[in-house]
Write an enzyme that holds these catalytic residues in place. Structure first.
Site, mmCIF file in Angstrom:
data_model
loop_
_atom_site.group_PDB
_atom_site.id
_atom_site.type_symbol
_atom_site.label_atom_id
_atom_site.label_comp_id
_atom_site.label_asym_id
_atom_site.label_seq_id
_atom_site.Cartn_x
_atom_site.Cartn_y
_atom_site.Cartn_z
ATOM 1 N N ARG A 98 24.700 -32.157 -4.279
ATOM 2 C CA ARG A 98 23.514 -32.825 -4.834
ATOM 3 C C ARG A 98 22.624 -31.818 -5.543
ATOM 4 O O ARG A 98 22.553 -31.757 -6.750
ATOM 5 C CB ARG A 98 22.752 -33.544 -3.703
ATOM 6 C CG ARG A 98 21.737 -34.582 -4.175
ATOM 7 C CD ARG A 98 20.421 -34.027 -4.679
ATOM 8 N NE ARG A 98 19.678 -33.280 -3.657
ATOM 9 C CZ ARG A 98 18.509 -32.680 -3.902
ATOM 10 N NH1 ARG A 98 17.974 -32.707 -5.119
ATOM 11 N NH2 ARG A 98 17.897 -31.996 -2.959
ATOM 12 N N ASP A 99 21.956 -30.982 -4.795
ATOM 13 C CA ASP A 99 21.001 -30.030 -5.366
ATOM 14 C C ASP A 99 21.716 -29.032 -6.289
ATOM 15 O O ASP A 99 21.150 -28.564 -7.271
ATOM 16 C CB ASP A 99 20.293 -29.289 -4.225
ATOM 17 C CG ASP A 99 18.998 -28.630 -4.665
ATOM 18 O OD1 ASP A 99 18.508 -28.962 -5.753
ATOM 19 O OD2 ASP A 99 18.477 -27.786 -3.920
ATOM 20 N N HIS B 243 15.633 -20.235 -2.218
ATOM 21 C CA HIS B 243 16.359 -19.870 -3.436
ATOM 22 C C HIS B 243 16.404 -18.342 -3.563
ATOM 23 O O HIS B 243 15.586 -17.642 -2.973
ATOM 24 C CB HIS B 243 15.686 -20.505 -4.658
ATOM 25 C CG HIS B 243 15.970 -21.968 -4.790
ATOM 26 N ND1 HIS B 243 16.218 -22.576 -5.996
ATOM 27 C CD2 HIS B 243 16.055 -22.966 -3.864
ATOM 28 C CE1 HIS B 243 16.440 -23.869 -5.817
ATOM 29 N NE2 HIS B 243 16.332 -24.127 -4.526
ATOM 30 N N CYS C 151 16.153 -25.017 -10.315
ATOM 31 C CA CYS C 151 15.068 -25.981 -10.454
ATOM 32 C C CYS C 151 14.743 -26.103 -11.935
ATOM 33 O O CYS C 151 14.341 -25.120 -12.553
ATOM 34 C CB CYS C 151 13.834 -25.517 -9.680
ATOM 35 S SG CYS C 151 12.424 -26.606 -9.943
ATOM 36 N N ASN D 12 20.043 -21.954 -5.467
ATOM 37 C CA ASN D 12 19.998 -21.884 -4.009
ATOM 38 C C ASN D 12 20.752 -20.658 -3.504
ATOM 39 O O ASN D 12 21.631 -20.135 -4.178
ATOM 40 C CB ASN D 12 20.674 -23.124 -3.423
ATOM 41 C CG ASN D 12 19.960 -24.397 -3.800
ATOM 42 O OD1 ASN D 12 18.885 -24.669 -3.320
ATOM 43 N ND2 ASN D 12 20.570 -25.187 -4.669
#
Length: 301
Positions: free
Chosen positions: A15-16, A210, A241, A250
């Site tokens: 997802r991220d 991160h 981001c 991340n």
């Protein structure tokens, strides 16, 4: 307090990690295979999809198809991000058993990211969490920009504590503290955690750091000494981001697992399989592997 004996890894790569990829939309089959491989490597919590508008996040437009395609393993949580009621309704229909909502500790970041104030964003989560409870779906809360904001700079730990407390009071069972732009350092991370722990038990907190400035492992080691035993990571260091200039992504799951193995801390994750997955997914989407451990151990693969 000392280091934990066991750490629960929350894998956010599907997802991220993938949501901000700027290239062609990644196929559903690749996402499904990534999730299945991660479960096979011992991941017990995989953030698998985001039920958001494809207009805003094209890479997550196939959330329902991804959730329908995965081979669900017993004991593995396949979670999804649901920023609003429509998203939650989609997640319920797709059989998601756990969801997450996303707030910020910075007013400027909240406005730029989701076009509303912190208070407004939290108010929007109330009906989401209430509906989730009716369906016996657990809700995890994220707080972003806990150690710094691209617009405001330093963030007062008291503000982080306040937002975290509100999410807990609303019904989130766990609050993940996000260093969205990766500017934190160990002392800063511990000070922030100490303030938040006054409002939220440390057993209900997770670290989502991160690695923009190469500080994530040091910061994680620091907060583990103060009781953190849940860590969010992304295979191959995927992600970033879109609203944070230079935010490189991340912390890599491989790097965290390697460190934890060296500390004798149990994760239940197979590092060799993880390295294979990181090398595979980065080849599939045509980007560099962001894991130092993945690069070092992947030479033989």
């Amino acid at each position: 307090m000392g280091l934990p004996e066991k750490v629960r890894i929350v894998e956010v790569g599907p997802r991220d990690g993938l949501q901000n990829e700027s290239g062609p939309v990644i196929s559903t089959d690749i996402k499904v295979e990534l999730i299945n491989r991660l479960a096979d490597a011992g991941m017990q919590y995989i953030e698998s999809a985001s039920f958001v508008s494809p207009k805003w996040v094209p890479q997550m437009g196939d959330a329902s198809a991804v959730m329908a395609g995965i081979s669900r393993r017993e004991g593995v949580v396949y979670a999804a991000l649901t920023p609003n009621l429509k998203g939650l309704e989609g997640a319920i229909a797709a059989g998601v058993e756990e969801v997450a909502v996303f707030g910020a500790a910075s007013e400027s970041f909240s406005q730029k990211n989701i076009n509303c104030s912190i208070a407004e964003s939290l108010a929007r989560f109330i009906p989401v969490i209430e509906l989730a409870k009716q369906h016996d779906i657990r809700v995890r809360g994220y707080v972003s920009t806990v150690l710094g904001c691209p617009y405001e700079g330093d963030i007062d730990p008291a503000q982080v504590a306040s937002v975290s407390r509100e999410l807990l009071d609303m019904g989130c069972y766990e609050i993940s503290l996000g260093d969205t732009i990766g500017v934190g350092t160990p002392t800063k991370a511990r000070k922030m955690l100490a303030r938040v722990a006054n409002e939220v038990p440390v057993t209900k907190l997770a670290a989502h750091f991160h690695d923009t400035y190469g500080q994530a492992l040091a910061n994680l080691y620091a907060v583990m000494q103060d009781g953190i035993s849940v860590i969010d990571t992304s295979v191959a260091g995927l992600g970033g981001c879109p609203y944070a200039k230079g935010a490189s992504g991340n912390v890599a799951t491989e790097d965290v697992v390697y460190m934890l193995n060296g500390l004798g801390i149990k994760t239940g994750v197979d590092l060799d399989k993880l390295v294979e997955i990181g090398n595979w997914i980065t080849r599939q989407i045509g980007r560099n592997n962001g894991s130092k451990v993945g690069l070092a151990l992947g030479c033989d693969q």
